[in-house]
Design an enzyme around this catalytic site. Structure first.
Site: not given
Ligand code: NAD
Ligand code: G6P
Ligand code: MN
Length: 443
Positions: A93, A147, A169-170, A199, A264
């Site tokens: 990440r 993701n 997705c939250d 997003h 997003y």
């Protein structure tokens, strides 16, 4: 009531303890017979597994709990797989966020070049766990929030079209909690209309069950404060960088004042602003904030439980905002027809958008899975933005399937976040070098 057997894939995730605590809090609605953790990193998962074993013995000894790296043990006799894997973990990440900065582009977990790089890694891991699930428990459903969900969902559509995988997705849930706070309602009292990609979407209506529309009231609030609320509505999206993101929704709204934006969209509408912020501290990105914050806290906590041999007085936080995962499992198990925003194949839900695009829209969920609710025609501005972005996501999956350097170059070139084909190529070569064999070979 029937008792369920659940495996959490990505058992070593920073979110595992919060979700287990949430499930303990919801046992009356969703009783558990067996709970298993599965991860391919035994050492990482072992710390959370040992701590949760102690905690569950104290708080819910009737649940048969175990943790394992053996796919057969993990996936045999399960009804649901809750999946939150991160292929490459936090080390990768960090690269997703830092490599693009070297090329003058912002770096983010799921958006822009970072999300594209992560997508290329995730597909392999996702296919692996889907295949284990189908081999050992063919009736099992996977509730996936690994993701980058948009690319993962497109890969599932193309490569495992008949698999029982639900991608969710939250963010729509989390933002709805903020909206409910703004209008003084409970989230479950509100019903939304929403369209977009993961997003990458907009709310067109937020009503209560009596049909009263709140969108104007929320718009007035967001145009001043963004989605920042007086009281924190969840335990996850609270760090300084998230506060900044909630606030920035004000400027996103200004572009399309008729609809309420997903936060997003800041990465696509204000990429220069995001980059300017990040370039001041290229060595400290969100990955570092999480490693020093959530990851450290969760693992320190687990180690303390192990050292004490007891979780008394030091239980993990309940991730209350994750109850939508239980709602989803219940919708499948009990045919509740719950209305949930999910990532599904369009097939006309958005009238002027391709049928084969994976879109995010409200769905009614029952035993056979989600049925999308039609959202009608969308304006040209959103349609064009979404078409560009969905084509990026499709190109990434095509590049994966065909081992195509060319398509990956096109994907990066088409991303609204990358300025030119030249930058895209330099970025791609750097990403290939940094991702090594976690990516398929491209030629
Ligand atoms: P994390 O790195 O703490 O945990 C991920 C775990 O997955 C690690 O323990 C890792 O070893 C494991 N893993 C990696 N590849 C695997 C494989 N092939 N098989 C089994 N296990 C594997 O990450 P995190 O920050 O806790 O996030 C977990 C995931 O949840 C990420 O994908 C994140 O983006 C996602 N997430 C999604 C949403 C959403 O809205 N959809 C919300 C929160 C988190
Ligand atoms: C939101 C998004 C997730 C994303 C997460 C990142 O919840 O919906 O898709 O993974 O934020 O949060 P983090 O705290 O890890 O930066
Ligand atoms: Mn998400």
């Amino acid at each position: 009531m029937k008792k369920f057997s659940v495996v959490i894939a990505g058992g070593g995730s920073t979110f595992t303890p919060g979700i287990v605590m949430m499930m303990l809090d919801n046992l009356e609605r969703f009783p558990l017979k067996t709970l298993k953790l599965y991860d391919n990193d035994g050492d990482r998962q072992g710390i959370l597994g040992e701590a949760l074993e102690i905690l569950l013995k104290e708080q819910a000894p009737e649940i048969d709990f175990s943790y394992t790296t053996d796919p057969a043990a993990a996936f045999t006799d399960v009804d649901f797989c809750m999946a939150h894997i991160r292929v490459g973990k936090y080390a990768m990440r960090e690269k997703d966020e830092k490599v693009p900065l070297r090329h003058g582009v912002f770096g983010q977990e799921t958006c822009g070049p970072g999300g594209i790089a992560y997508g290329m890694r995730s597909i392999t891991g996702m296919l692996e766990i889907i295949d284990y699930m189908e081999k050992y428990s063919p009736e099992c459903w996977m509730l996936n929030y690994s993701n980058p969900a948009a690319i993962v969902a497109e890969a599932c559509r193309v490569l495992r079209p008949d698999s029982k995988v639900l991608n969710i997705c939250d963010m729509p849930v989390g933002t709805l909690r903020r909206m409910s706070q703004i209008v003084g309602k409970k989230p479950e009292e509100l019903e939304v209309r929403y369209f977009g990609l993961n997003h990458f979407g907009w709310w067109t209506s937020v009503k209560d069950k009596e049909g009263h529309e709140y969108i104007n009231q929320i718009r007035d609030y967001v145009s001043e404060h963004g989605y920042l609320t007086q009281i924190e509505v969840d335990t996850q999206h609270t760090d300084p960088s998230w506060q900044e993101t909630h606030k920035k929704a004000k400027d996103i709204l200004a572009v399309t004042p008729e609809y309420l934006p997903n936060t997003y969209l800041k990465y696509y509408l204000y990429p220069d602003y995001v980059f300017e912020h990040m370039k001041d501290h290229p060595e400290f990105t969100r990955a570092n904030e999480v490693m020093q914050g959530r990851e450290k806290n969760v693992f320190d906590h687990a180690r303390q439980i192990i050292a004490n041999g007891s979780a008394e007085g030091i239980a993990f936080d309940i991730d209350a905002h994750a109850t939508f995962i239980v709602d989803l499992a219940r919708a499948i198990a009990f045919n509740t027809h719950e209305r949930m925003v999910m990532i599904v194949e369009n097939n006309g839900a958005i009238a002027n958008f391709p049928d084969d695009a994976m879109v995010e829209v409200p769905c009614i969920v029952g035993t056979d899975g989600p049925e999308a609710l039609t959202q009608g025609q969308i304006p040209a501005f959103q349609q064009a933005l979404m078409f560009q972005q969905v084509t990026v996501e499709k190109l990434v999956v095509e590049a994966y399937v065909e081992n195509s350097y060319q398509k990956m170059w096109q994907a990066l070139t088409l991303s609204k976040t990358v300025p030119s084909a030249q930058v895209a190529k330099e970025l791609l070569d750097d990403l290939i070098a940094e991702n090594g064999d976690t990516w398929p070979e491209l030629h």
